[in-house]
Write an enzyme that holds these catalytic residues in place. Structure first.
Site, PDB file in Angstrom:
ATOM      1  N   GLU A 124      25.932 -37.116 -19.555  1.00  0.00           N
ATOM      2  CA  GLU A 124      25.081 -37.866 -20.490  1.00  0.00           C
ATOM      3  C   GLU A 124      23.786 -38.324 -19.817  1.00  0.00           C
ATOM      4  O   GLU A 124      23.306 -39.444 -20.040  1.00  0.00           O
ATOM      5  CB  GLU A 124      25.827 -39.085 -21.060  1.00  0.00           C
ATOM      6  CG  GLU A 124      27.132 -38.752 -21.729  1.00  0.00           C
ATOM      7  CD  GLU A 124      26.967 -38.141 -23.097  1.00  0.00           C
ATOM      8  OE1 GLU A 124      25.814 -37.997 -23.543  1.00  0.00           O
ATOM      9  OE2 GLU A 124      27.981 -37.788 -23.716  1.00  0.00           O
TER      10      GLU A 124
ATOM     11  N   TRP B 123      30.801 -27.445 -19.835  1.00  0.00           N
ATOM     12  CA  TRP B 123      31.170 -28.843 -19.580  1.00  0.00           C
ATOM     13  C   TRP B 123      31.286 -29.621 -20.891  1.00  0.00           C
ATOM     14  O   TRP B 123      30.708 -30.683 -21.045  1.00  0.00           O
ATOM     15  CB  TRP B 123      30.168 -29.514 -18.630  1.00  0.00           C
ATOM     16  CG  TRP B 123      30.082 -28.848 -17.299  1.00  0.00           C
ATOM     17  CD1 TRP B 123      28.995 -28.219 -16.768  1.00  0.00           C
ATOM     18  CD2 TRP B 123      31.128 -28.740 -16.330  1.00  0.00           C
ATOM     19  NE1 TRP B 123      29.304 -27.698 -15.531  1.00  0.00           N
ATOM     20  CE2 TRP B 123      30.609 -28.011 -15.237  1.00  0.00           C
ATOM     21  CE3 TRP B 123      32.460 -29.171 -16.280  1.00  0.00           C
ATOM     22  CZ2 TRP B 123      31.375 -27.717 -14.109  1.00  0.00           C
ATOM     23  CZ3 TRP B 123      33.216 -28.872 -15.160  1.00  0.00           C
ATOM     24  CH2 TRP B 123      32.672 -28.160 -14.093  1.00  0.00           C
TER      25      TRP B 123
ATOM     26  N   PRO C   8      25.324 -23.263 -19.237  1.00  0.00           N
ATOM     27  CA  PRO C   8      25.504 -22.940 -17.820  1.00  0.00           C
ATOM     28  C   PRO C   8      24.212 -23.033 -17.006  1.00  0.00           C
ATOM     29  O   PRO C   8      24.240 -23.451 -15.848  1.00  0.00           O
ATOM     30  CB  PRO C   8      26.035 -21.499 -17.863  1.00  0.00           C
ATOM     31  CG  PRO C   8      26.731 -21.386 -19.181  1.00  0.00           C
ATOM     32  CD  PRO C   8      25.939 -22.242 -20.111  1.00  0.00           C
TER      33      PRO C   8
ATOM     34  N   PHE D 135      30.743 -31.561 -28.858  1.00  0.00           N
ATOM     35  CA  PHE D 135      29.280 -31.563 -28.936  1.00  0.00           C
ATOM     36  C   PHE D 135      28.747 -30.512 -27.986  1.00  0.00           C
ATOM     37  O   PHE D 135      28.951 -30.616 -26.770  1.00  0.00           O
ATOM     38  CB  PHE D 135      28.784 -32.960 -28.548  1.00  0.00           C
ATOM     39  CG  PHE D 135      27.295 -33.171 -28.562  1.00  0.00           C
ATOM     40  CD1 PHE D 135      26.621 -33.474 -29.733  1.00  0.00           C
ATOM     41  CD2 PHE D 135      26.565 -33.128 -27.373  1.00  0.00           C
ATOM     42  CE1 PHE D 135      25.261 -33.721 -29.737  1.00  0.00           C
ATOM     43  CE2 PHE D 135      25.199 -33.374 -27.363  1.00  0.00           C
ATOM     44  CZ  PHE D 135      24.539 -33.676 -28.551  1.00  0.00           C
TER      45      PHE D 135
ATOM     46  N   HIS E 153      22.207 -39.598 -12.901  1.00  0.00           N
ATOM     47  CA  HIS E 153      21.691 -40.844 -12.337  1.00  0.00           C
ATOM     48  C   HIS E 153      20.176 -40.755 -12.107  1.00  0.00           C
ATOM     49  O   HIS E 153      19.431 -41.694 -12.417  1.00  0.00           O
ATOM     50  CB  HIS E 153      22.414 -41.097 -11.008  1.00  0.00           C
ATOM     51  CG  HIS E 153      22.342 -42.508 -10.530  1.00  0.00           C
ATOM     52  ND1 HIS E 153      22.748 -43.583 -11.286  1.00  0.00           N
ATOM     53  CD2 HIS E 153      21.910 -43.035  -9.350  1.00  0.00           C
ATOM     54  CE1 HIS E 153      22.585 -44.702 -10.604  1.00  0.00           C
ATOM     55  NE2 HIS E 153      22.069 -44.393  -9.426  1.00  0.00           N
TER      56      HIS E 153
END
Length: 393
Positions: free
Chosen positions: A372, A170, A142, A137, A375
């Protein structure tokens, strides 16, 4: 050695009574799979920072990929709670393994099912479900993490194809993926989804090395240099930032459950060690401070279990909101990270060794608390929902 193949999840509040017989069968099946296929080997792969390439086929065989999708497309037609329990068990084994499954199910198969054409669904989903094809996905860049609307990856329309340029960073499964669901802006600045296949000229997936976290996960970049993407590879139902954000809701739901599994494994290892380790002539489990740690762990796991169950009920009813999912993801990952740290204390110096799963879970969760949606970003999602005032800008 701490690898436990006779695991029973803590259940201080009779939460099993809330589960259907099907839920329990799904959980037992995945628990056996994790005990048999993941736990015996995962520490070695994590120590070597290597992805177990045989695992996708095994996940496909047990039905871990796309389990909530219709059987016509290779899915298992399971409900949201069954899916959550699967993620809980897989992350009990390792967060990197759950990440592999989450990406394939929630961030690749789900958008193809939701936004794809019938031809796209028939072509890709059965192969993805079997693990014959792996997906990734492509949203994070960057320079654009928490602000995906600022993405710089773009595509322009030519006669019979699009030309895609940009990069993503990532990306879980990136180096091993056969297919990438890539989010990019068109010439009008509208975000759309494209299906980019390995082998397309100008598409490369360099791997990211030297990670201290998710070491058994395959993580990399997606680089697009004048990549010609056929027009039929556009996801026709995708339109705007809401499309990839809806995918993230699916993945974050699974993470909320998965983090509980990591916490359970740390708790089980700490309890077992405390009962076996003797100091001052008796098990350390007999000391008040150790009992305090164990009692607080069990309490937090119980609260997280109830949160997951209620969220699963809402999701089955089609009523789970982004804010509710953010609350569960944020709370449960923080809970798991705190439990991993306390479990490490109970294990003493042994807690830093690969003889026990604690340090691996602890390092993994340092990534899970960031990906995702970080925090802090989940706090802002909740804050916006509570006050009606977005604080992102």
């Amino acid at each position: 050695m701490a690898n436990n193949t006779s695991f029973e999840s803590p259940d201080l509040y009779g939460i099993d009574d809330l589960l259907s017989p099907e839920h329990k069968v799904v959980r037992a099946s995945m628990r056996d799979f994790v005990n048999r296929e993941i736990i015996p080997v995962i520490e070695d792969y994590a120590q070597r920072a290597e992805f177990p390439t045989f695992m996708p086929r095994k996940f496909g065989e047990i039905g871990a990929f796309g389990p909530t999708l219709p059987a016509d497309y290779g899915g298992g037609e399971l409900d949201a709670i069954s899916y959550g329990l699967m993620m809980q068990e897989i992350e009990r084994g390792d967060s990197g393994m759950r990440s592999c499954v989450s990406v394939q199910s929630s961030l690749v198969m789900w958008p193809i099912f939701t936004y794809g054409s019938e031809e796209q669904k028939r072509h890709y989903l059965p192969k993805l479900a079997k693990g014959e094809m792996m997906g990734c996905f492509g949203l994070t860049e960057p320079n654009q993490g928490s602000d995906p609307a600022g993405m710089q990856t773009r595509f322009v329309e030519k006669r019979d194809h699009f030309v895609l340029n940009g990069s993503k960073l990532w990306i879980t499964n990136g180096p091993i993926a056969d297919l990438a669901v890539v989010w990019a802006k068109n010439e009008q600045g509208r975000i759309r989804g494209l299906l980019v296949e390995r082998g397309m000229e100008g598409f490369s997936t360099p791997e990211i090395h030297h990670k201290w976290s998710l070491r058994a996960s395959s993580t990399g970049e997606l680089v697009f240099q004048e990549v010609r993407v056929p027009k039929e590879n556009l996801l026709p139902g995708s339109d705007g930032l809401r499309s990839p954000l809806a995918c993230l809701d699916q993945a974050r739901y699974g993470i909320a459950w998965g983090a509980v599994g990591a916490a359970m494994d740390c708790y089980a290892s700490a309890l077992r060690y405390a009962l076996e380790r003797r100091q001052f002539g008796r098990p350390i489990a007999s000391f008040q401070l150790v009992q305090k740690k164990l009692a607080e762990m069990a309490t937090e796991i119980t609260k997280a279990q109830l949160l997951c169950w209620r969220l699963g009920v809402l999701k089955n009813e089609g009523r789970a909101t982004t804010a509710q999912i953010s609350l569960a993801k944020r709370n449960n990952v923080e809970m798991a990270l705190n439990i991993a740290r306390e479990a490490r204390q109970i294990h003493g110096a042994m807690g830093i060794t690969g003889d026990y799963p604690i340090m691996r879970h602890l390092m993994n969760l340092e990534s899970v608390i960031t990906y995702e949606g970080t925090h802090d970003i989940h706090l802002l999602i909740l804050g916006s929902d509570i006050t009606g005032i977005p604080a992102f800008k």
